[in-house]
Write a protein that holds these residues in place. Structure first.
Motif, mmCIF file in Angstrom:
data_model
loop_
_atom_site.group_PDB
_atom_site.id
_atom_site.type_symbol
_atom_site.label_atom_id
_atom_site.label_comp_id
_atom_site.label_asym_id
_atom_site.label_seq_id
_atom_site.Cartn_x
_atom_site.Cartn_y
_atom_site.Cartn_z
ATOM 1 N N GLY A 1 80.456 -16.377 37.218
ATOM 2 C CA GLY A 1 81.370 -17.498 37.152
ATOM 3 C C GLY A 1 82.205 -17.584 35.895
ATOM 4 N N GLN A 2 82.043 -16.628 34.955
ATOM 5 C CA GLN A 2 82.896 -16.660 33.761
ATOM 6 C C GLN A 2 84.341 -16.304 34.088
ATOM 7 N N LYS B 1 87.188 -16.037 37.436
ATOM 8 C CA LYS B 1 87.468 -16.358 38.832
ATOM 9 C C LYS B 1 88.049 -15.132 39.520
ATOM 10 N N ARG C 1 80.972 -22.980 38.604
ATOM 11 C CA ARG C 1 80.901 -22.785 37.155
ATOM 12 C C ARG C 1 79.620 -22.037 36.786
#
Length: 256
Positions: A52-53, A55, A72
Motif C-alpha cells: 500500500g505504499q 498505488k 492504506r
C-alpha cells in the motif's frame, strides 16, 4: 495448498515508464517464496504496491480472497500483512525488548500507554518473540550496540508481533556476513514451517534463495519472465542471460 495472496495483472508506470508490467502470481499458506531479479527489475516497486505504499496503475491484489488494492499500509497491516525492510528501523535509544514491547503496544492498540508504566506492558510476550528469533539473551541490551545481523533478527521479531499471515521481506540479508545470512534465513524457514506463516522475499544472495525457497519468481525490467523450483530457475536460459549474464553464477552453484 490454500492461497493467501493473489496478484493479478499488477502494473506501475511513471510518465510512460513501466516499472512493473502485468505481473501476476500467488503465494500459498506456509510457502517461502522468493522474488529475484537484477537491480531495477521492479522488486521493491512490487512490494510497495502489495503493502500500500504505492498505488498501482492497474491490477488487483487479494489477501485471503478479499481485495486490498488501494488500502492504506496500516489497513493492510491490520489485515495480517507484515513487512521488513532493506534498512532496519529500530529505536537505538531503547533496549531490544523495549522495541518489541512498542510493536506489541501498537498491535494491542495501547500506544496511548506510552507513560512511566509502559515498560511493564507485554514484557513476557515480548520475551517470547525474542526467543523465537534466538535473541532472549540480549533482551536488555540497547539497540545502539547490536551487530547488524542482530538488528535484522530484532526487526523480524517486531514484524512477527502482529502475528502476520503473510510476511514481506525486502532483501532480509542485505549487509550481513555470509554465516549470519544463512542463519537468518534458516530461522525464517523454521518459522514458516512451525507457524504456517507465508513469506515472500526479495534477495540477491543466490545461496540463500536456492537453499531455502519453496518457489522462485524472476523479474526483469518489470516483467515476470519465469517461475518455478530452484532447479527449474537455475536451468532457465532466460534467467541465465538477463539475471546472471550468461549463467556463470548458476553454473558455479550447480557445481558447488
Amino acid at each position: 495448498m490454500t492461497e493467501i495472496l493473489r496478484v493479478e495483472h499488477l502494473k506501475k508506470s511513471y510518465d510512460g515508464f513501466l516499472a512493473v508490467n502485468d505481473v501476476s502470481f500467488s503465494v500459498a499458506k506456509g510457502e517461502l517464496k522468493a522474488l529475484i531479479g537484477p537491480n531495477g527489475a521492479g522488486k521493491s516497486t512490487c512490494f510497495n504496491m502489495l503493502m500500500g505504499q504505492l498505488k498501482p496503475t492497474a491490477g488487483t491484489v487479494w489477501l485471503d480472497g478479499k481485495k486490498i488494492t488501494g488500502l492504506r499500509p496500516r489497513e493492510i497491516w491490520r489485515r495480517g500483512v507484515g513487512r521488513t525492510f532493506q534498512i532496519t528501523g529500530t529505536y537505538p535509544s531503547m533496549t531490544v525488548i523495549e522495541n518489541v514491547q512498542m510493536a506489541l503496544m501498537s498491535h494491542h492498540r495501547k500506544l496511548y500507554a506510552i507513560a512511566p508504566r509502559a515498560w511493564r506492558l507485554y514484557r513476557d510476550e515480548a520475551f517470547e518473540f525474542l526467543k523465537t528469533v534466538e535473541m532472549e539473551d540480549q533482551a536488555d541490551r540497547p539497540c545502539s550496540v547490536l551487530a547488524y545481523g542482530d538488528l535484522k533478527r530484532l526487526e523480524l521479531a517486531i514484524a512477527l508481533c502482529h502475528r502476520p499471515r503473510l510476511l514481506l521481506m525486502d532483501e532480509p540479508t542485505a549487509g550481513m556476513a555470509s554465516s549470519a545470512r544463512i542463519a537468518l534465513m534458516q530461522l525464517v524457514a523454521d518459522i514458516v514451517r512451525d507457524q504456517g506463516v507465508s513469506v515472500l522475499f526479495t534477495e540477491h544472495d543466490m545461496d540463500v534463495v536456492f537453499a531455502h525457497s519453496h518457489h522462485i519468481m524472476v523479474l526483469n525490467r518489470g516483467e515476470l519472465i519465469t517461475e518455478g523450483s530452484a532447479e527449474e530457475v537455475r536451468n532457465d536460459a532466460r534467467v541465465q542471460e538477463v539475471y546472471l549474464g550468461g549463467g556463470t553464477l548458476f553454473a558455479e552453484a550447480r557445481n558447488a
